[in-house]
Design an enzyme around this catalytic site. Structure first.
Site, PDB file in Angstrom:
ATOM      1  N   HIS A   2       0.801  -1.227   0.000  1.00 29.21           N
ATOM      2  CA  HIS A   2       0.000   0.000   0.000  1.00 29.21           C
ATOM      3  C   HIS A   2       0.831   1.273   0.000  1.00 29.21           C
ATOM      4  O   HIS A   2       0.270   2.356   0.172  1.00 29.21           O
ATOM      5  CB  HIS A   2      -0.913   0.063   1.221  1.00 29.21           C
ATOM      6  CG  HIS A   2      -1.977  -0.990   1.236  1.00 29.21           C
ATOM      7  ND1 HIS A   2      -3.247  -0.769   0.747  1.00 29.21           N
ATOM      8  CD2 HIS A   2      -1.963  -2.260   1.667  1.00 29.21           C
ATOM      9  CE1 HIS A   2      -3.973  -1.862   0.903  1.00 29.21           C
ATOM     10  NE2 HIS A   2      -3.216  -2.796   1.454  1.00 29.21           N
ATOM     11  N   LYS A  49      -8.010  14.021   4.756  1.00 29.58           N
ATOM     12  CA  LYS A  49      -7.162  12.819   4.691  1.00 29.58           C
ATOM     13  C   LYS A  49      -6.133  12.966   5.796  1.00 29.58           C
ATOM     14  O   LYS A  49      -6.046  14.028   6.417  1.00 29.58           O
ATOM     15  CB  LYS A  49      -6.473  12.698   3.330  1.00 29.58           C
ATOM     16  CG  LYS A  49      -5.820  14.010   2.866  1.00 29.58           C
ATOM     17  CD  LYS A  49      -5.181  13.888   1.487  1.00 29.58           C
ATOM     18  CE  LYS A  49      -6.136  14.021   0.335  1.00 29.58           C
ATOM     19  NZ  LYS A  49      -6.300  12.801  -0.434  1.00 29.58           N
ATOM     20  N   ARG A  50      -5.322  11.911   6.053  1.00 31.73           N
ATOM     21  CA  ARG A  50      -4.251  12.078   7.028  1.00 31.73           C
ATOM     22  C   ARG A  50      -3.366  13.259   6.622  1.00 31.73           C
ATOM     23  O   ARG A  50      -3.200  13.546   5.432  1.00 31.73           O
ATOM     24  CB  ARG A  50      -3.416  10.792   7.116  1.00 31.73           C
ATOM     25  CG  ARG A  50      -4.126   9.674   7.847  1.00 31.73           C
ATOM     26  CD  ARG A  50      -4.501  10.069   9.268  1.00 31.73           C
ATOM     27  NE  ARG A  50      -3.330  10.122  10.100  1.00 31.73           N
ATOM     28  CZ  ARG A  50      -2.968   9.197  10.979  1.00 31.73           C
ATOM     29  NH1 ARG A  50      -3.730   8.126  11.158  1.00 31.73           N
ATOM     30  NH2 ARG A  50      -1.876   9.320  11.689  1.00 31.73           N
ATOM     31  N   LYS A 101       1.147  14.514   0.936  1.00 32.90           N
ATOM     32  CA  LYS A 101      -0.216  14.806   0.482  1.00 32.90           C
ATOM     33  C   LYS A 101      -0.408  16.298   0.208  1.00 32.90           C
ATOM     34  O   LYS A 101      -1.408  16.721  -0.358  1.00 32.90           O
ATOM     35  CB  LYS A 101      -1.232  14.319   1.515  1.00 32.90           C
ATOM     36  CG  LYS A 101      -1.236  12.794   1.678  1.00 32.90           C
ATOM     37  CD  LYS A 101      -2.230  12.357   2.751  1.00 32.90           C
ATOM     38  CE  LYS A 101      -2.158  10.883   3.103  1.00 32.90           C
ATOM     39  NZ  LYS A 101      -2.832  10.003   2.127  1.00 32.90           N
ATOM     40  N   THR A 130      -8.390   6.755  -1.742  1.00 30.76           N
ATOM     41  CA  THR A 130      -9.744   6.206  -1.812  1.00 30.76           C
ATOM     42  C   THR A 130     -10.778   7.285  -1.513  1.00 30.76           C
ATOM     43  O   THR A 130     -11.917   7.202  -1.975  1.00 30.76           O
ATOM     44  CB  THR A 130      -9.924   5.030  -0.827  1.00 30.76           C
ATOM     45  OG1 THR A 130      -9.324   5.389   0.420  1.00 30.76           O
ATOM     46  CG2 THR A 130      -9.276   3.774  -1.349  1.00 30.76           C
ATOM     47  N   LYS A 183     -14.675   8.367  -3.181  1.00 31.00           N
ATOM     48  CA  LYS A 183     -15.911   8.708  -2.461  1.00 31.00           C
ATOM     49  C   LYS A 183     -16.446  10.057  -2.952  1.00 31.00           C
ATOM     50  O   LYS A 183     -17.653  10.223  -3.175  1.00 31.00           O
ATOM     51  CB  LYS A 183     -15.651   8.770  -0.946  1.00 31.00           C
ATOM     52  CG  LYS A 183     -15.233   7.422  -0.367  1.00 31.00           C
ATOM     53  CD  LYS A 183     -14.619   7.535   1.030  1.00 31.00           C
ATOM     54  CE  LYS A 183     -13.840   6.255   1.335  1.00 31.00           C
ATOM     55  NZ  LYS A 183     -12.954   6.372   2.520  1.00 31.00           N
TER      56      LYS A 183
HETATM   57  C1  26W Z   1       4.191   0.674   9.918  1.00 33.03           C
HETATM   58  C2  26W Z   1       3.583   2.011   9.805  1.00 33.03           C
HETATM   59  C3  26W Z   1       2.613   2.090   8.679  1.00 33.03           C
HETATM   60  C4  26W Z   1       1.275   2.214   8.952  1.00 33.03           C
HETATM   61  C5  26W Z   1       0.368   2.288   7.906  1.00 33.03           C
HETATM   62  C6  26W Z   1       3.065   2.044   7.394  1.00 33.03           C
HETATM   63  C7  26W Z   1       2.160   2.111   6.362  1.00 33.03           C
HETATM   64  C8  26W Z   1       0.827   2.230   6.620  1.00 33.03           C
HETATM   65  C9  26W Z   1      -0.170   2.244   5.488  1.00 33.03           C
HETATM   66  C10 26W Z   1       0.397   1.512   4.312  1.00 33.03           C
HETATM   67  C11 26W Z   1      -0.580   3.587   5.109  1.00 33.03           C
HETATM   68  C12 26W Z   1      -1.827   3.578   4.259  1.00 33.03           C
HETATM   69  O1  26W Z   1      -2.919   3.611   4.761  1.00 33.03           O
HETATM   70  N1  26W Z   1      -1.650   3.595   2.928  1.00 33.03           N
HETATM   71  C13 26W Z   1      -2.737   3.951   2.050  1.00 33.03           C
HETATM   72  O2  26W Z   1      -3.430   2.792   1.623  1.00 33.03           O
HETATM   73  C14 26W Z   1      -4.566   3.149   0.866  1.00 33.03           C
HETATM   74  C15 26W Z   1      -5.319   1.885   0.549  1.00 33.03           C
HETATM   75  O3  26W Z   1      -4.626   1.130  -0.383  1.00 33.03           O
HETATM   76  C16 26W Z   1      -4.181   3.924  -0.377  1.00 33.03           C
HETATM   77  O4  26W Z   1      -5.333   4.351  -1.021  1.00 33.03           O
HETATM   78  C17 26W Z   1      -3.341   5.143  -0.001  1.00 33.03           C
HETATM   79  O5  26W Z   1      -2.854   5.772  -1.168  1.00 33.03           O
HETATM   80  C18 26W Z   1      -2.183   4.720   0.873  1.00 33.03           C
HETATM   81  O6  26W Z   1      -1.467   5.849   1.338  1.00 33.03           O
END
Ligand code: 26W
Length: 817
Positions: free
Chosen positions: A362, A553-554, A559, A661, A665
């Site tokens: 992701h 968003k975060r 971003k 995502t 929406k």
């Molecule tokens: C280990 C720390 C950590 C925590 C969360 C590393 C990475 C993450 C996630 C991968 C972050 C995340 O939510 N990524 C998002 O995933 C969505 C679903 O696929 C995508 O639409 C977003 O672009 C992506 O940033």
């Protein structure tokens, strides 16, 4: 379902059940009219109906002997359950009727439910949308996750700064869950691995002297859309074992021993609020292993109960989808369970593992790629470390066969990164141990196979595939936008709810003035609802004639909320100079949480709030510009925000947002996107046509080329607007009482090494915003764009995404290697 039961659960008995739960299950006086107890009684009433269908679904899946898929994820960002259950069970009308005698409306009761915020953002919400689609498509998919006591923190804004408050979402109990103590599993930690000779004289490994913790499952029903299917989300809670403290009991320190139980129960206490930065904390590894081991033991125990120790068919009947690297320790754990607990040999265990596991990536951000210190990992999970070393040794010999003598390549591809502090690259373990590796949008997958995972792609190209994300149209259109839903039903029929391609039928109405009028009236009503939310949460008035320009968003540098703020400051500066030529009045809304340890993201929140304060208190700007930061952005607030949005901000530095995502929406709800060629924006633009998308900015390729000679100072020097913006920022105009606080943001913009290259895209962004104003001014033109966005959003239904997982990964005849 047995017929008596079915009859008893019909909608007609709903009134009686509600009263029974209120007065008997909950023991309340039936005339005190508490919304809180009414919510609980209603939840139990609805749950009864789900439970009945739940059993049927399990029976059906069992009879069909289908392949069960287990979706392993550290995050499930579910939001509220009641509204979704009423929609999917088609119970909304009967419930409204039943509530009449309580003199109370459904909306008020729904407000009592706290969000299940067991996720950070995109990845967690994607898992929740996927569960809805799997149940709707009647696929035997079980979600496995953790039952955190504390979900995503609540955000408050104090003096412009983010303050984090705990989210004790279970404090009043959770009426949707059912505890299943009979399926408790034992999870081992620490200790050491030793070899021994078993009864047959074979040498085997065992993991001994461990400290054990129990995993207790809680099941949550996941109903499909009006199809009688109810799938399961199983969340594990950690619990201390009883023997855990035996020695201390014996030593007479009863209270110390009981207190020590805390340690074990810590594991599922809190969700890590880091989105995209990995911190190497040992408790986090404990969570990951706890989830992986409990879930695998669960699946294996079910297997053994019917098939005994014959695993020859296991892979044909079971699959695991790993949501990012977070649960990839499951690959080593499945090897351990098969070999050490069930006496399967390495080769057979490896075939089973690689043909059941599939990994989804992701993110491309290097700071988000998980790497566990070999030392830390080996202390906590010694037997798993042995297995990973063995997997790696065998894998590297394959690499050596393919590229003889290529030492560099071996070092690059090794699952163990060598160095002062050797680390396990969890993404590589994910790739090596899976038959499928997918990215989440076309560009993202291309960047993975050309960049980050290139060596692996060259070795096993057939493993790699793309699955562009999607969102569930039940929550993100049918539920959150009832006005638009009703218009769609009337115009093209109700099929769209489960077949979003039907929305294409709206294309014929894009130039129909009467339809456009109704479409825009609905948008207007949704904007009024959003304005009420803004008024209550921020005390700022939004006028519905203005453009509702939204970025939620975060908060993350990539971003580029900062780019949006720079545009707001430019508008402010123009308005101060009475330069309103070509401008349309705007309300700019921001929302999102910053990871508690991410200083720059927190500073961006502060800047947004300070800029908003200066603008909102200036009476000269009142009719032109309003800016707010809506606190505590969540699934539930998005349900109000996306239907009321005109302009969707998707402005990440190209190549950095894996998919996005929120963009989908907004599109479904008729917002037009202003965005870069990043993630799924590219596919959104293709679907809706370039005329109906406000494109700006460098492409991912151009970003990488420009990086080498990026010169923000030069850009600022020749761009009057940007110079003006920087001048305002640097003069301290937005921080008169807090001198110098924004220096790090200013320095980032001026830094030739700025990874997000904010200045590079500024002019192009401002020009695109000007085109937005031009188009918005003509109501018919905007209506057309807006209708076409909804009409072309079908591809972004998670039903489409899940159908692709089903066809290409979960039920593909040929397993890849
Ligand atoms: C280990 C720390 C950590 C925590 C969360 C590393 C990475 C993450 C996630 C991968 C972050 C995340 O939510 N990524 C998002 O995933 C969505 C679903 O696929 C995508 O639409 C977003 O672009 C992506 O940033």
């Amino acid at each position: 379902m047995n017929e008596d039961l079915a009859r008893a659960l019909e909608a007609t008995t709903l009134d009686e059940d509600l009263l029974r739960h209120y007065s008997l299950t909950l023991g309340r006086d039936d005339n005190d009219g508490s919304h809180f107890y009414l919510y609980h009684a209603l939840a139990l009433t609805v749950r009864d109906r789900l439970v009945a269908q739940w059993r049927d679904t399990r029976d059906t899946y069992q009879q069909k002997e289908c392949r069960s898929i287990n979706y392993l994820s550290l995050e499930f960002l579910m939001g509220r359950t009641l509204n979704n259950a009423l929609l999917n069970l088609d119970l909304e009308l009967p419930v409204r009727k039943a509530l009449q005698s309580w003199a109370c409306d459904l909306e008020a009761v729904e407000q009592e439910e706290l969000d299940a915020g067991l996720g950070n953002g995109g990845l967690g919400r994607l898992a929740a949308c996927f569960l809805d689609s799997c149940a709707t498509l009647q696929l035997p998919v079980t979600g496995y996750g953790l039952r955190y006591q504390y979900g995503m923190f609540h955000q408050r804004i104090e003096n412009g700064y983010q303050v984090e408050l705990p989210d004790r979402w279970l404090r009043h109990g959770n009426p949707w869950e059912i505890e299943c103590p009979e399926a408790t599993r034992r999870i081992r930690f620490f200790g050491y691995s030793e070899s021994y000779r078993d009864g047959n004289g074979d040498i085997r490994q065992r993991w001994v002297d461990t400290q054990d913790v129990l995993a207790v499952p809680y099941d949550i029903p996941i109903p499909g859309y009006r199809n009688g299917t109810v799938n399961t989300l199983r969340l594990w809670a950690s619990q201390a074992t009883d023997e855990f403290d035996l020695t201390e009991f014996n030593a007479g320190s009863y209270t110390d021993a009981v207190a020590a139980k805390n340690q074990a129960e810590q594991i599922t206490m809190v969700l890590y609020p880091n989105d995209a930065s990995e911190q190497g904390k040992s408790l986090r590894l404990r969570q990951q292993y706890f989830l992986a081991s409990a879930s695998l033991q669960d699946v294996l125990a079910n297997w053994v109960a019917t098939a005994g120790h014959d695993f020859s068919n296991f892979a044909a009947r079971n699959g695991f989808q790993l949501n990012d690297t977070h649960p990839t320790v499951a690959i080593a754990e499945l090897m351990r369970l098969l070999m050490d607990e069930y006496r399967v040999g390495w080769n057979e265990a490896w075939v089973i593992t690689t043909s059941t596991m599939a990994y989804t990536n992701h993110t491309l951000l290097p700071e988000a790629l998980e790497k566990w210190s070999v030392n830390l990992f080996g202390d906590m999970l010694p037997r798993l470390l042995e297995i990973i070393h063995e997997i790696n040794a065998r894998f590297l010999s394959r690499v050596a066969d393919k590229w003889p003598g290529d030492q560099d390549r071996q070092a690059r591809m090794s699952i163990i990164e060598e160095g002062d502090e050797p680390r396990i690259r969890m993404a590589y373990l994910g790739i090596v141990g899976s038959h499928s590796v997918n990215g989440v949008a076309a560009l993202h997958t291309r960047l993975l196979t050309r960049g980050l995972f290139r060596d692996f792609y060259e070795l096993t190209p057939g493993k790699f595939n793309n699955k562009t994300n999607g969102v569930t149209p039940r929550r993100w259109l049918a539920h959150c936008n009832p006005r638009l839903s009703a218009l769609l039903d009337e115009t093209i029929g109700r099929q769209w709810v489960t077949n979003m391609d039907q929305l294409q039928g709206l294309v014929d109405y894009a130039d129909d003035a009467a339809f456009a009028e109704r479409f825009m009236d609905i948008k207007q009503a949704n904007k009024a609802a959003l304005a009420r939310l803004v008024e209550t949460s921020c005390g700022v008035g939004f006028s519905t004639g203005m453009i509702f320009d939204v970025q939620v968003k975060r908060i993350h540098e990539y971003k580029r909320q900062l780019l949006n703020v720079l545009h707001v400051i430019l508008l402010y500066s123009r308005l101060l100079h009475n330069d309103t030529a070509g401008l349309h009045p705007r309300c700019v809304l921001f929302g999102g949480k910053a990871a508690p340890g991410y200083a720059m993201a927190k500073l961006i929140i502060k800047l947004i709030n300070n800029v908003a304060t200066v603008i909102n208190r200036d009476p000269r700007l009142r009719d032109w510009l309003r800016v707010v930061f809506v606190p505590d952005y969540s699934v539930t607030t998005m349900e109000v925000i996306c239907p009321g949005t005109d302009l969707s901000e998707q402005i990440s530095t190209a190549g950095k947002e894996a998919s996005g995502t929120g963009n989908m929406k907004f599109m479904m709800n008729g917002a037009v996107t202003i965005g870069t060629l990043d993630g799924a924006n590219i596919e959104i633009r293709e679907a809706v046509g370039e005329d109906n998308f406000f494109l700006f900015g460098l492409t991912a390729e151009e970003i990488e080329t420009r990086r080498q000679h990026y010169d923000p100072e030069g850009i600022i020097a020749v761009d009057q607007g940007l110079a003006q913006v920087m001048q305002l920022l640097e003069s301290g105009h937005f921080n008169l009482l807090e001198s110098g606080i924004f220096a790090p943001l200013i320095a980032a913009i001026r830094n030739p090494g700025d990874p997000w290259m904010t200045a590079a895209d500024f002019r192009s962004y401002v020009d695109a915003q000007q085109r937005v104003d031009d188009r918005f001014t003509d109501r018919a033109v905007w209506a057309r764009m807006s209708i076409l966005n909804t009409a072309c959003s079908g591809r972004f239904s998670s039903d489409r995404t899940i159908s692709e997982y089903r066809d290409d990964i979960w039920y593909a005849d040929k397993r890849r290697d």
